[in-house]
Design a protein around this motif. Sequence first.
Motif, PDB file in Angstrom:
ATOM      1  N   ALA A  89       0.843  -1.199   0.000  1.00 31.14           N
ATOM      2  CA  ALA A  89       0.000   0.000   0.000  1.00 31.14           C
ATOM      3  C   ALA A  89       0.876   1.246   0.000  1.00 31.14           C
ATOM      4  N   ALA A  90       0.469   2.247  -0.762  1.00 31.50           N
ATOM      5  CA  ALA A  90       1.189   3.517  -0.835  1.00 31.50           C
ATOM      6  C   ALA A  90       0.205   4.592  -1.284  1.00 31.50           C
ATOM      7  N   VAL A  91       0.533   5.826  -0.999  1.00 31.13           N
ATOM      8  CA  VAL A  91      -0.318   6.931  -1.457  1.00 31.13           C
ATOM      9  C   VAL A  91      -0.476   6.847  -2.972  1.00 31.13           C
ATOM     10  N   ALA A  92       0.625   6.533  -3.672  1.00 34.57           N
ATOM     11  CA  ALA A  92       0.564   6.412  -5.136  1.00 34.57           C
ATOM     12  C   ALA A  92       1.519   5.337  -5.621  1.00 34.57           C
ATOM     13  N   ILE A  93       1.163   4.718  -6.736  1.00 37.06           N
ATOM     14  CA  ILE A  93       2.049   3.800  -7.439  1.00 37.06           C
ATOM     15  C   ILE A  93       2.134   4.300  -8.878  1.00 37.06           C
ATOM     16  N   GLU A  94       3.291   4.804  -9.251  1.00 39.93           N
ATOM     17  CA  GLU A  94       3.457   5.306 -10.621  1.00 39.93           C
ATOM     18  C   GLU A  94       3.549   4.134 -11.592  1.00 39.93           C
ATOM     19  N   ASN A  95       3.102   4.359 -12.818  1.00 43.92           N
ATOM     20  CA  ASN A  95       3.097   3.301 -13.831  1.00 43.92           C
ATOM     21  C   ASN A  95       4.436   3.204 -14.544  1.00 43.92           C
ATOM     22  N   THR A  96       5.503   3.130 -13.754  1.00 49.42           N
ATOM     23  CA  THR A  96       6.827   2.846 -14.288  1.00 49.42           C
ATOM     24  C   THR A  96       6.926   1.328 -14.478  1.00 49.42           C
ATOM     25  N   GLU A  97       8.050   0.871 -15.003  1.00 49.16           N
ATOM     26  CA  GLU A  97       8.234  -0.577 -15.171  1.00 49.16           C
ATOM     27  C   GLU A  97       8.112  -1.287 -13.823  1.00 49.16           C
ATOM     28  N   GLY A  98       8.772  -0.734 -12.808  1.00 51.76           N
ATOM     29  CA  GLY A  98       8.719  -1.337 -11.482  1.00 51.76           C
ATOM     30  C   GLY A  98       7.352  -1.233 -10.838  1.00 51.76           C
ATOM     31  N   GLY A  99       6.694  -0.089 -11.024  1.00 49.13           N
ATOM     32  CA  GLY A  99       5.351   0.091 -10.479  1.00 49.13           C
ATOM     33  C   GLY A  99       4.369  -0.892 -11.094  1.00 49.13           C
ATOM     34  N   LYS A 100       4.485  -1.084 -12.395  1.00 49.18           N
ATOM     35  CA  LYS A 100       3.602  -2.036 -13.081  1.00 49.18           C
ATOM     36  C   LYS A 100       3.876  -3.470 -12.626  1.00 49.18           C
ATOM     37  N   TRP A 101       5.144  -3.790 -12.387  1.00 49.60           N
ATOM     38  CA  TRP A 101       5.494  -5.134 -11.924  1.00 49.60           C
ATOM     39  C   TRP A 101       4.825  -5.423 -10.583  1.00 49.60           C
ATOM     40  N   ILE A 102       4.855  -4.452  -9.696  1.00 51.46           N
ATOM     41  CA  ILE A 102       4.217  -4.619  -8.383  1.00 51.46           C
ATOM     42  C   ILE A 102       2.708  -4.803  -8.555  1.00 51.46           C
ATOM     43  N   LYS A 103       2.095  -3.983  -9.394  1.00 54.54           N
ATOM     44  CA  LYS A 103       0.651  -4.092  -9.626  1.00 54.54           C
ATOM     45  C   LYS A 103       0.276  -5.434 -10.239  1.00 54.54           C
ATOM     46  N   ASP A 104       1.152  -5.959 -11.097  1.00 55.24           N
ATOM     47  CA  ASP A 104       0.863  -7.230 -11.777  1.00 55.24           C
ATOM     48  C   ASP A 104       1.061  -8.441 -10.866  1.00 55.24           C
ATOM     49  N   ASN A 105       1.930  -8.313  -9.861  1.00 61.95           N
ATOM     50  CA  ASN A 105       2.324  -9.478  -9.083  1.00 61.95           C
ATOM     51  C   ASN A 105       1.832  -9.513  -7.640  1.00 61.95           C
ATOM     52  N   TYR A 106       1.336  -8.395  -7.130  1.00 65.00           N
ATOM     53  CA  TYR A 106       0.900  -8.350  -5.737  1.00 65.00           C
ATOM     54  C   TYR A 106      -0.402  -7.566  -5.603  1.00 65.00           C
ATOM     55  N   LYS A 107      -1.210  -7.994  -4.674  1.00 66.68           N
ATOM     56  CA  LYS A 107      -2.390  -7.201  -4.337  1.00 66.68           C
ATOM     57  C   LYS A 107      -1.885  -5.851  -3.839  1.00 66.68           C
ATOM     58  N   HIS A 108      -2.549  -4.781  -4.250  1.00 71.18           N
ATOM     59  CA  HIS A 108      -2.035  -3.457  -3.918  1.00 71.18           C
ATOM     60  C   HIS A 108      -3.175  -2.470  -3.713  1.00 71.18           C
ATOM     61  N   SER A 109      -2.845  -1.388  -3.050  1.00 69.12           N
ATOM     62  CA  SER A 109      -3.801  -0.286  -2.934  1.00 69.12           C
ATOM     63  C   SER A 109      -3.043   1.031  -2.959  1.00 69.12           C
ATOM     64  N   HIS A 110      -3.703   2.033  -3.501  1.00 68.42           N
ATOM     65  CA  HIS A 110      -3.162   3.399  -3.500  1.00 68.42           C
ATOM     66  C   HIS A 110      -4.339   4.356  -3.513  1.00 68.42           C
ATOM     67  N   CYS A 111      -4.046   5.620  -3.369  1.00 72.20           N
ATOM     68  CA  CYS A 111      -5.115   6.613  -3.194  1.00 72.20           C
ATOM     69  C   CYS A 111      -5.430   7.411  -4.461  1.00 72.20           C
ATOM     70  N   ILE A 112      -4.800   7.069  -5.570  1.00 76.64           N
ATOM     71  CA  ILE A 112      -4.932   7.887  -6.780  1.00 76.64           C
ATOM     72  C   ILE A 112      -6.097   7.409  -7.640  1.00 76.64           C
ATOM     73  N   PRO A 113      -7.100   8.273  -7.849  1.00 76.62           N
ATOM     74  CA  PRO A 113      -8.208   7.881  -8.737  1.00 76.62           C
ATOM     75  C   PRO A 113      -7.724   7.797 -10.181  1.00 76.62           C
ATOM     76  N   GLU A 114      -8.433   7.032 -10.968  1.00 77.95           N
ATOM     77  CA  GLU A 114      -8.012   6.787 -12.352  1.00 77.95           C
ATOM     78  C   GLU A 114      -7.785   8.082 -13.135  1.00 77.95           C
ATOM     79  N   GLU A 115      -8.628   9.078 -12.891  1.00 78.13           N
ATOM     80  CA  GLU A 115      -8.502  10.332 -13.649  1.00 78.13           C
ATOM     81  C   GLU A 115      -7.252  11.140 -13.290  1.00 78.13           C
TER      82      GLU A 115
END
Length: 200
Positions: A156-182
């Motif tokens: 969990a983090a306030v935000a997860i940026e869609n960098t290569e590493g950020g995407k890897w975390i999103k793809d491989n682990y359950k996650h939460s962040h506070c940033i709405p899609e928009e």
Amino acid sequence: MDALAVPTSRNKRWYLSLMVPNTKGPRFAWLDPSRLYCNSQALADCVKDLLSPFQSDTIDLVAGIDAMGFILGASVATTLGKGFLAIRKAGHLCIETQSQQYTDYSGREKTMEVRLDVLKPGVRVLIVDQWIETGGTMKAAIKLVEKLGAHVVGVAAVAIENTEGGKWIKDNYKHSHCIPEELQKQIDQQYLDSFKTFSS
């Protein structure tokens, strides 16, 4: 927005407007999310949003990453009524530790460490940090927890940026962040429209 003010009507993720831009140059992160921690309602709402996806998960322990992950992680742990484990920068613990090397968001090589007497097989851990930019720090924390046999429930983090590493975390682990899609595109471009009204 005044750092301590609470709006009469709190829109979803209203607290994100409390974050401020970097005013000191390229040696620092592009923004400072920690201003929202100064506002008790903002911090409470942020923690509530971060925990929402994990309501049905069993969490035994919350681990926070040195240093800003300590504030958010301890708040998450207190809300859950669980213990808090500090994942430290190397050299600060006076006991035996397990260490993990990593490259942080600025490209610097670093080492983190954790005590050996808490994590063990079967312990279910939620790992918290303030922000996930390149993902290097969080990936190292995950490796450290798993190396000691514990199970990573999610991150969990306030935000997860869609960098290569950020995407890897999103793809491989359950996650939460506070940033709405928009707002995600602005986060990925490392600029928020709310900065236009910021005055230091």
